[in-house]
Design a protein around this motif. Structure first.
Motif, PDB file in Angstrom:
ATOM      1  N   LEU A 141      -0.897   1.185 -20.884  1.00 19.14           N
ATOM      2  CA  LEU A 141      -0.995   1.932 -19.627  1.00 19.14           C
ATOM      3  C   LEU A 141      -2.293   1.616 -18.888  1.00 19.14           C
ATOM      4  O   LEU A 141      -2.372   1.780 -17.658  1.00 19.14           O
ATOM      5  N   TYR A 142      -3.309   1.158 -19.628  1.00 19.32           N
ATOM      6  CA  TYR A 142      -4.603   0.860 -19.005  1.00 19.32           C
ATOM      7  C   TYR A 142      -4.589  -0.469 -18.246  1.00 19.32           C
ATOM      8  O   TYR A 142      -5.562  -0.801 -17.566  1.00 19.32           O
ATOM      9  N   LEU A 143      -3.523  -1.238 -18.385  1.00 16.60           N
ATOM     10  CA  LEU A 143      -3.458  -2.523 -17.687  1.00 16.60           C
ATOM     11  C   LEU A 143      -3.407  -2.350 -16.176  1.00 16.60           C
ATOM     12  O   LEU A 143      -3.953  -3.170 -15.429  1.00 16.60           O
ATOM     13  N   ASP A 144      -2.773  -1.285 -15.708  1.00 20.30           N
ATOM     14  CA  ASP A 144      -2.663  -1.085 -14.261  1.00 20.30           C
ATOM     15  C   ASP A 144      -4.024  -0.830 -13.611  1.00 20.30           C
ATOM     16  O   ASP A 144      -4.399  -1.539 -12.666  1.00 20.30           O
ATOM     17  N   PRO A 145      -4.821   0.148 -14.084  1.00 18.01           N
ATOM     18  CA  PRO A 145      -6.149   0.323 -13.475  1.00 18.01           C
ATOM     19  C   PRO A 145      -7.084  -0.844 -13.754  1.00 18.01           C
ATOM     20  O   PRO A 145      -7.958  -1.155 -12.933  1.00 18.01           O
ATOM     21  N   ALA A 146      -6.918  -1.517 -14.908  1.00 22.75           N
ATOM     22  CA  ALA A 146      -7.761  -2.676 -15.195  1.00 22.75           C
ATOM     23  C   ALA A 146      -7.473  -3.808 -14.208  1.00 22.75           C
ATOM     24  O   ALA A 146      -8.400  -4.486 -13.727  1.00 22.75           O
TER      25      ALA A 146
ATOM     26  N   GLY B 123       0.809  -1.212   0.000  1.00 23.50           N
ATOM     27  CA  GLY B 123       0.000   0.000   0.000  1.00 23.50           C
ATOM     28  C   GLY B 123       0.841   1.260   0.000  1.00 23.50           C
ATOM     29  O   GLY B 123       0.544   2.225  -0.713  1.00 23.50           O
ATOM     30  N   THR B 124       1.919   1.251   0.796  1.00 27.28           N
ATOM     31  CA  THR B 124       2.807   2.422   0.841  1.00 27.28           C
ATOM     32  C   THR B 124       3.486   2.665  -0.498  1.00 27.28           C
ATOM     33  O   THR B 124       3.508   3.798  -1.013  1.00 27.28           O
ATOM     34  N   VAL B 125       4.041   1.601  -1.084  1.00 23.96           N
ATOM     35  CA  VAL B 125       4.711   1.744  -2.376  1.00 23.96           C
ATOM     36  C   VAL B 125       3.714   2.103  -3.467  1.00 23.96           C
ATOM     37  O   VAL B 125       4.020   2.891  -4.376  1.00 23.96           O
ATOM     38  N   GLY B 126       2.506   1.533  -3.394  1.00 25.80           N
ATOM     39  CA  GLY B 126       1.484   1.856  -4.390  1.00 25.80           C
ATOM     40  C   GLY B 126       1.108   3.318  -4.387  1.00 25.80           C
ATOM     41  O   GLY B 126       0.898   3.927  -5.443  1.00 25.80           O
ATOM     42  N   LEU B 127       1.048   3.929  -3.204  1.00 25.54           N
ATOM     43  CA  LEU B 127       0.761   5.357  -3.117  1.00 25.54           C
ATOM     44  C   LEU B 127       1.920   6.197  -3.649  1.00 25.54           C
ATOM     45  O   LEU B 127       1.707   7.198  -4.353  1.00 25.54           O
ATOM     46  N   LEU B 128       3.138   5.789  -3.301  1.00 25.08           N
ATOM     47  CA  LEU B 128       4.300   6.557  -3.754  1.00 25.08           C
ATOM     48  C   LEU B 128       4.505   6.444  -5.259  1.00 25.08           C
ATOM     49  O   LEU B 128       4.926   7.419  -5.906  1.00 25.08           O
ATOM     50  N   CYS B 129       4.227   5.274  -5.821  1.00 24.79           N
ATOM     51  CA  CYS B 129       4.477   5.036  -7.250  1.00 24.79           C
ATOM     52  C   CYS B 129       3.246   5.241  -8.112  1.00 24.79           C
ATOM     53  O   CYS B 129       3.314   5.035  -9.331  1.00 24.79           O
ATOM     54  N   ASP B 130       2.109   5.586  -7.489  1.00 23.05           N
ATOM     55  CA  ASP B 130       0.867   5.819  -8.220  1.00 23.05           C
ATOM     56  C   ASP B 130       0.470   4.582  -9.029  1.00 23.05           C
ATOM     57  O   ASP B 130       0.200   4.647 -10.232  1.00 23.05           O
ATOM     58  N   SER B 131       0.440   3.416  -8.347  1.00 21.46           N
ATOM     59  CA  SER B 131       0.056   2.159  -8.986  1.00 21.46           C
ATOM     60  C   SER B 131      -1.252   1.670  -8.381  1.00 21.46           C
ATOM     61  O   SER B 131      -1.303   1.256  -7.220  1.00 21.46           O
ATOM     62  N   LYS B 132      -2.324   1.710  -9.170  1.00 20.02           N
ATOM     63  CA  LYS B 132      -3.631   1.269  -8.698  1.00 20.02           C
ATOM     64  C   LYS B 132      -3.652  -0.233  -8.432  1.00 20.02           C
ATOM     65  O   LYS B 132      -4.253  -0.704  -7.471  1.00 20.02           O
ATOM     66  N   SER B 133      -3.005  -1.014  -9.298  1.00 16.77           N
ATOM     67  CA  SER B 133      -3.030  -2.463  -9.110  1.00 16.77           C
ATOM     68  C   SER B 133      -2.273  -2.883  -7.852  1.00 16.77           C
ATOM     69  O   SER B 133      -2.672  -3.823  -7.167  1.00 16.77           O
TER      70      SER B 133
ATOM     71  N   MET C 179     -11.821   1.498  -4.620  1.00 19.21           N
ATOM     72  CA  MET C 179     -10.794   1.135  -5.595  1.00 19.21           C
ATOM     73  C   MET C 179     -11.409   0.905  -6.975  1.00 19.21           C
ATOM     74  O   MET C 179     -10.858   1.345  -7.999  1.00 19.21           O
ATOM     75  N   ALA C 180     -12.546   0.215  -7.021  1.00 21.29           N
ATOM     76  CA  ALA C 180     -13.204  -0.048  -8.306  1.00 21.29           C
ATOM     77  C   ALA C 180     -13.666   1.245  -8.958  1.00 21.29           C
ATOM     78  O   ALA C 180     -13.472   1.463 -10.165  1.00 21.29           O
ATOM     79  N   ILE C 181     -14.273   2.140  -8.166  1.00 19.17           N
ATOM     80  CA  ILE C 181     -14.758   3.413  -8.717  1.00 19.17           C
ATOM     81  C   ILE C 181     -13.591   4.260  -9.213  1.00 19.17           C
ATOM     82  O   ILE C 181     -13.656   4.865 -10.295  1.00 19.17           O
ATOM     83  N   SER C 182     -12.512   4.305  -8.438  1.00 12.28           N
ATOM     84  CA  SER C 182     -11.342   5.089  -8.840  1.00 12.28           C
ATOM     85  C   SER C 182     -10.716   4.544 -10.121  1.00 12.28           C
ATOM     86  O   SER C 182     -10.299   5.314 -11.002  1.00 12.28           O
ATOM     87  N   SER C 183     -10.659   3.220 -10.256  1.00  8.01           N
ATOM     88  CA  SER C 183     -10.075   2.621 -11.457  1.00  8.01           C
ATOM     89  C   SER C 183     -10.923   2.905 -12.687  1.00  8.01           C
ATOM     90  O   SER C 183     -10.410   3.242 -13.762  1.00  8.01           O
ATOM     91  N   ILE C 184     -12.226   2.775 -12.545  1.00 11.16           N
ATOM     92  CA  ILE C 184     -13.127   3.054 -13.674  1.00 11.16           C
ATOM     93  C   ILE C 184     -13.037   4.524 -14.084  1.00 11.16           C
ATOM     94  O   ILE C 184     -13.004   4.861 -15.279  1.00 11.16           O
ATOM     95  N   LYS C 185     -12.999   5.400 -13.094  1.00 16.03           N
ATOM     96  CA  LYS C 185     -12.897   6.826 -13.377  1.00 16.03           C
ATOM     97  C   LYS C 185     -11.595   7.159 -14.098  1.00 16.03           C
ATOM     98  O   LYS C 185     -11.566   7.940 -15.064  1.00 16.03           O
ATOM     99  N   GLU C 186     -10.495   6.555 -13.652  1.00 15.70           N
ATOM    100  CA  GLU C 186      -9.196   6.818 -14.270  1.00 15.70           C
ATOM    101  C   GLU C 186      -9.162   6.344 -15.715  1.00 15.70           C
ATOM    102  O   GLU C 186      -8.626   7.024 -16.601  1.00 15.70           O
ATOM    103  N   MET C 187      -9.745   5.169 -15.976  1.00 20.20           N
ATOM    104  CA  MET C 187      -9.758   4.654 -17.354  1.00 20.20           C
ATOM    105  C   MET C 187     -10.690   5.447 -18.241  1.00 20.20           C
ATOM    106  O   MET C 187     -10.403   5.672 -19.424  1.00 20.20           O
ATOM    107  N   SER C 188     -11.829   5.891 -17.691  1.00 22.77           N
ATOM    108  CA  SER C 188     -12.778   6.641 -18.510  1.00 22.77           C
ATOM    109  C   SER C 188     -12.263   8.032 -18.874  1.00 22.77           C
ATOM    110  O   SER C 188     -12.525   8.545 -19.968  1.00 22.77           O
TER     111      SER C 188
END
Length: 319
Positions: free
Chosen positions: A185-190, A28-38, A99-108
């Motif tokens: 690039l869409y693979l990460d939020p997907a 979780g910490t690294v995901g926030l620092l690296c901006d990785s949704k997955s 997480m699901a809402i944020s991922s959908i929003k980012e991809m849209s």
């Protein structure tokens, strides 16, 4: 005093819980620092595994407490166990939905960016640690011969799905950033969306398993109490040392250990066991099989048995 197999099983369970909690914080910490949704989604899944293991331990301790307590003293534990699991699950479901809402929003909106290389290193380390702990836990469960290995393997299967998703999401998105391929690039939020769905499914299973498992346990305890009371009515049975009921579809198989007078002959002990078996199967139509083991009762011997007359000390014939 705890036996060695039980101690190994306990250590394996707590190792998994602690490892999942540490991985959740780390990813979780690294995901926030690296901006990785997955990676954030995988951290949430690790948190769900830690919560599931902790809820299972609480339920197991509550079950053991109910076996050693009687009457109203066990009621608060019975009501509190599912509530603790539901509280854990509510937080996980809220995080998964967010997480699901944020991922959908980012991809849209098309606001996708590739995570840094630190995210890739973190994923590799996390997968390696998870696999090492899995091998350790599985070997411990196999040594102790516990019957929960199939359930553990099923849980491992969904954990593997989460690991594969985060690997594809992070490294696919990193490849897209390096090769300037926007579609990758869409693979990460997907992947984050897929992992959020896995967390939702796991949360649903935790709630239903906790509630249904508690109801089943209560029914088993009620049946076991009725079985014990019935066996104790058999002439010649001094006490019921142990009784276990196993579900076989719509029927129940009973295994019991009863204590009889140590001066009883083998034929007399066998007759007592047969009468107890017939009485159980006659009174409970859902009991399909009964296996009874007879042992001598000798804590403070000599004593007067419950099937001897007060004027006789030599005969053990049953009436």
């Amino acid at each position: 005093m705890t036996s060695r197999p039980a101690a190994h099983s306990e250590a394996a369970a707590w190792t998994g819980i602690i490892n999942n909690f540490i991985l959740a914080v780390f990813k979780g910490t690294v995901g926030l620092l690296c901006d990785s949704k997955s990676l954030l989604g995988d951290a949430l899944y690790s948190a769900s595994e830690a919560a599931g293991g902790l809820a299972e331990k609480i339920q197991l301790q509550g079950t053991q407490g109910r076996r050693s307590s009687v009457g109203r003293s066990a009621q608060p534990q019975r009501e509190g166990e599912p509530l603790v699991t539901i509280m854990f699950t509510v937080f996980l479901l809220m995080g998964a939905l967010q997480m699901a809402i944020s991922s959908i929003k980012e991809m849209s909106l098309g606001e996708v960016t590739a995570p840094t290389y630190l995210a890739g290193v973190t994923v590799v380390i996390a997968v390696a640690l998870k696999e090492a702990v899995f091998q350790y836990q599985y070997r411990q469960y196999r040594k102790t011969g516990e019957d929960k290995r199939p359930a553990y393997l099923e849980s491992r299967r969904f954990s593997l799905y989460s690991s594969i998703a985060v690997l594809l999401g992070v490294f696919g998105s990193m490849a897209g950033g390096a090769l300037n391929i926007e579609a990758l690039l869409y693979l990460d939020p997907a992947a984050a969306l897929l992992i959020a769905c896995l967390v939702l499914w796991r949360g649903y299973r935790m709630v239903t398993g906790s509630i249904y498992g508690t109801l089943v346990q209560e029914l088993r305890e009620e049946d076991a109490a009725s079985f014990i009371e019935t066996v104790q009515r058999v002439h010649g049975v001094i006490m019921v040392e142990e009784l276990r009921a196993h579900e076989q579809g719509h029927y129940v198989a009973v295994e019991a250990t009863i204590c009889v007078n140590p001066r009883s002959t083998v034929l007399e002990a066998r007759d007592i066991a047969n009468r107890a078996k017939v009485l159980l199967m006659h009174r409970f139509s859902h009991v399909s099989d009964v296996h009874i083991e007879v042992i001598p009762y000798d804590p403070v011997y000599p004593y007067k048995s419950n099937h001897e007359s007060s004027s006789s000390d030599t005969t053990t014939l049953l009436q």
